[in-house]
Scaffold this motif. Sequence first.
Motif, PDB file in Angstrom:
ATOM      1  N   MET A   1      42.995  71.496  24.417  1.00  0.00           N
ATOM      2  CA  MET A   1      43.120  70.818  25.626  1.00  0.00           C
ATOM      3  C   MET A   1      42.498  69.312  25.505  1.00  0.00           C
ATOM      4  N   ALA A   2      41.430  69.413  24.573  1.00  0.00           N
ATOM      5  CA  ALA A   2      40.680  68.008  24.271  1.00  0.00           C
ATOM      6  C   ALA A   2      41.482  67.264  23.590  1.00  0.00           C
ATOM      7  N   HIS A   3      42.425  67.752  22.874  1.00  0.00           N
ATOM      8  CA  HIS A   3      43.270  67.036  21.992  1.00  0.00           C
ATOM      9  C   HIS A   3      44.748  66.547  22.755  1.00  0.00           C
ATOM     10  N   VAL A   4      44.866  67.072  24.074  1.00  0.00           N
ATOM     11  CA  VAL A   4      45.798  66.924  24.921  1.00  0.00           C
ATOM     12  C   VAL A   4      45.220  65.548  25.671  1.00  0.00           C
ATOM     13  N   TYR A   5      44.036  65.524  26.358  1.00  0.00           N
ATOM     14  CA  TYR A   5      43.433  64.429  26.993  1.00  0.00           C
ATOM     15  C   TYR A   5      43.001  63.336  26.089  1.00  0.00           C
ATOM     16  N   GLY A   6      42.519  63.300  24.760  1.00  0.00           N
ATOM     17  CA  GLY A   6      42.252  62.266  24.160  1.00  0.00           C
ATOM     18  C   GLY A   6      43.257  61.092  23.982  1.00  0.00           C
ATOM     19  N   PRO A   7      44.445  61.512  23.640  1.00  0.00           N
ATOM     20  CA  PRO A   7      45.394  60.383  23.724  1.00  0.00           C
ATOM     21  C   PRO A   7      45.787  59.882  25.279  1.00  0.00           C
ATOM     22  N   LYS A   8      45.489  60.491  26.260  1.00  0.00           N
ATOM     23  CA  LYS A   8      46.135  60.046  27.541  1.00  0.00           C
ATOM     24  C   LYS A   8      44.791  59.241  27.924  1.00  0.00           C
ATOM     25  N   ILE A   9      43.609  59.705  27.447  1.00  0.00           N
ATOM     26  CA  ILE A   9      42.383  58.654  27.891  1.00  0.00           C
ATOM     27  C   ILE A   9      42.533  57.379  26.943  1.00  0.00           C
ATOM     28  N   ASN A  10      42.981  57.214  25.953  1.00  0.00           N
ATOM     29  CA  ASN A  10      43.206  55.915  25.230  1.00  0.00           C
ATOM     30  C   ASN A  10      44.319  55.268  25.790  1.00  0.00           C
ATOM     31  N   ALA A  11      45.345  55.832  26.203  1.00  0.00           N
ATOM     32  CA  ALA A  11      46.557  55.045  26.711  1.00  0.00           C
ATOM     33  C   ALA A  11      46.462  54.458  28.421  1.00  0.00           C
ATOM     34  N   HIS A  12      45.278  54.982  28.774  1.00  0.00           N
ATOM     35  CA  HIS A  12      44.891  54.542  30.330  1.00  0.00           C
ATOM     36  C   HIS A  12      44.269  53.135  30.263  1.00  0.00           C
ATOM     37  N   PRO A  13      44.822  52.084  30.910  1.00  0.00           N
ATOM     38  CA  PRO A  13      43.926  50.980  30.743  1.00  0.00           C
ATOM     39  C   PRO A  13      42.517  50.988  31.606  1.00  0.00           C
ATOM     40  N   GLY A  14      42.455  51.834  32.487  1.00  0.00           N
ATOM     41  CA  GLY A  14      41.148  51.999  33.146  1.00  0.00           C
ATOM     42  C   GLY A  14      40.290  52.965  32.548  1.00  0.00           C
ATOM     43  N   LEU A  15      40.415  53.544  31.580  1.00  0.00           N
ATOM     44  CA  LEU A  15      39.704  54.726  30.924  1.00  0.00           C
ATOM     45  C   LEU A  15      39.237  54.243  29.586  1.00  0.00           C
ATOM     46  N   ARG A  16      37.998  54.745  29.385  1.00  0.00           N
ATOM     47  CA  ARG A  16      37.541  54.526  27.795  1.00  0.00           C
ATOM     48  C   ARG A  16      36.965  55.617  27.444  1.00  0.00           C
ATOM     49  N   LEU A  17      37.278  56.123  26.165  1.00  0.00           N
ATOM     50  CA  LEU A  17      36.410  57.320  25.440  1.00  0.00           C
ATOM     51  C   LEU A  17      35.157  56.733  24.922  1.00  0.00           C
ATOM     52  N   GLU A  18      34.053  57.276  25.558  1.00  0.00           N
ATOM     53  CA  GLU A  18      32.883  56.761  25.215  1.00  0.00           C
ATOM     54  C   GLU A  18      32.048  57.810  24.295  1.00  0.00           C
ATOM     55  N   VAL A  19      32.352  59.142  24.468  1.00  0.00           N
ATOM     56  CA  VAL A  19      31.770  60.171  23.858  1.00  0.00           C
ATOM     57  C   VAL A  19      32.637  61.323  23.603  1.00  0.00           C
TER      58      VAL A  19
ATOM     59  N   SER B   1      32.839  69.068  14.546  1.00  0.00           N
ATOM     60  CA  SER B   1      34.004  69.082  15.265  1.00  0.00           C
ATOM     61  C   SER B   1      34.244  67.711  15.951  1.00  0.00           C
ATOM     62  N   ALA B   2      32.969  67.556  16.676  1.00  0.00           N
ATOM     63  CA  ALA B   2      32.928  66.208  17.544  1.00  0.00           C
ATOM     64  C   ALA B   2      33.301  64.960  16.575  1.00  0.00           C
ATOM     65  N   GLN B   3      32.694  64.938  15.327  1.00  0.00           N
ATOM     66  CA  GLN B   3      33.299  63.807  14.600  1.00  0.00           C
ATOM     67  C   GLN B   3      34.668  63.733  14.008  1.00  0.00           C
ATOM     68  N   LYS B   4      35.246  64.969  13.925  1.00  0.00           N
ATOM     69  CA  LYS B   4      36.702  65.040  13.628  1.00  0.00           C
ATOM     70  C   LYS B   4      37.551  64.451  14.812  1.00  0.00           C
ATOM     71  N   ALA B   5      37.370  64.929  15.841  1.00  0.00           N
ATOM     72  CA  ALA B   5      37.841  64.092  16.952  1.00  0.00           C
ATOM     73  C   ALA B   5      37.753  62.622  17.139  1.00  0.00           C
ATOM     74  N   VAL B   6      36.359  62.308  17.002  1.00  0.00           N
ATOM     75  CA  VAL B   6      36.247  60.826  17.205  1.00  0.00           C
ATOM     76  C   VAL B   6      36.880  60.240  16.107  1.00  0.00           C
ATOM     77  N   GLU B   7      37.313  60.590  14.823  1.00  0.00           N
ATOM     78  CA  GLU B   7      38.134  59.955  13.785  1.00  0.00           C
ATOM     79  C   GLU B   7      39.527  59.886  14.533  1.00  0.00           C
ATOM     80  N   LEU B   8      39.805  60.561  15.205  1.00  0.00           N
ATOM     81  CA  LEU B   8      41.148  60.457  15.899  1.00  0.00           C
ATOM     82  C   LEU B   8      41.538  59.575  17.068  1.00  0.00           C
ATOM     83  N   TYR B   9      40.466  59.749  17.832  1.00  0.00           N
ATOM     84  CA  TYR B   9      40.511  59.170  19.372  1.00  0.00           C
ATOM     85  C   TYR B   9      39.381  57.932  19.699  1.00  0.00           C
ATOM     86  N   GLY B  10      38.405  57.937  18.900  1.00  0.00           N
ATOM     87  CA  GLY B  10      37.464  56.688  18.959  1.00  0.00           C
ATOM     88  C   GLY B  10      36.220  57.298  19.596  1.00  0.00           C
TER      89      GLY B  10
END
Length: 333
Positions: free
Chosen positions: A14-32, A40-49
Amino acid sequence: MKTLGLALMGTGRMAHVYGPKINAHPGLRLEVVFNPRIASAQKAVELYGGRAMDDLVAVLADPAVDAVVIATPTNTHVDYIEAAANAGKPIYCEKPLDQSLDRVDRAMAALDANPVPFMLGFNRRFDPDNNALREAVRNGEIGRLNMLMSWSREPSPPPIEYVRASGGYFVDATIHDIDLLCWIAGERPIEVQALGSCMFDDQIGAEGDFDMTMTTLKMPSGALVHINNSRSCAYGFDQRLEAFGDGGMVQTLNKRYDNLVRWDNRRTVAREPLKHFFLERYDRSFFRALDEFHNAVTTNRTPSATAQDGRAALAISLACKESALSGRVVRLN
């Protein structure tokens, strides 16, 4: 538009569902991206920032984190809700809240003590077709609602390890239909009756669970709600709704990859299979759910799909499970 910095809790499906959606939203910024396993967190950061972090206290103390999205396993939701609420962070949590009403009450106590905005991710409410059907019902287009029906059939059974941790078919799957149909009807049932069987996967039956269920909810208005669930469906992910009233009927139809209708000397109607699974069928709904959360937090209003909605859906799901196991009608307060 005000931008919210988000901490995405978890790095599973589910995190990999929400990661791209957060990045696509102009009012949301993936901070952490948070996971106790930092690799595992570092691998996700490589994909979504964002930044990978494994210290929950540090994540919730970070001034760049305005809100959290909890996409961790269900049995961890309450712990993260309590921690985020105590830190004063608005919370979007994947459903269900938990599999236990006692633990749900614990989360709600934390939210009562720390009244931060909280939204439960009942994403099917935000599917455009489901939303349009609800509006038609609520606007009186079919007159008085008499019957509400849903078909929710999955392409194939999940791994048995998933089934063992799911809380049972009613809590794992039917809960989505229960929330959606109660939301459409605008009321919650006074009694439930459910039947279950196992016809596709003997391992599921050996666990005392079902892979096929039928559920009826009786509403205070007298309206009847029918839910048809199956963990296997040869032709894809079957998702339909029908609302029948004394003035007419409205339906939603399945989504297909190809809506072209073919006529030739071999066939009169043929189409491609249904969209394969919920990640594809409900893709837009996840973005729209996050948009609702953003709007609620930035305009200081209560998000839709509240903790109370989550508790009610779980209580009804557990009553359905009791009915199926006992063979009795179960009345609800």
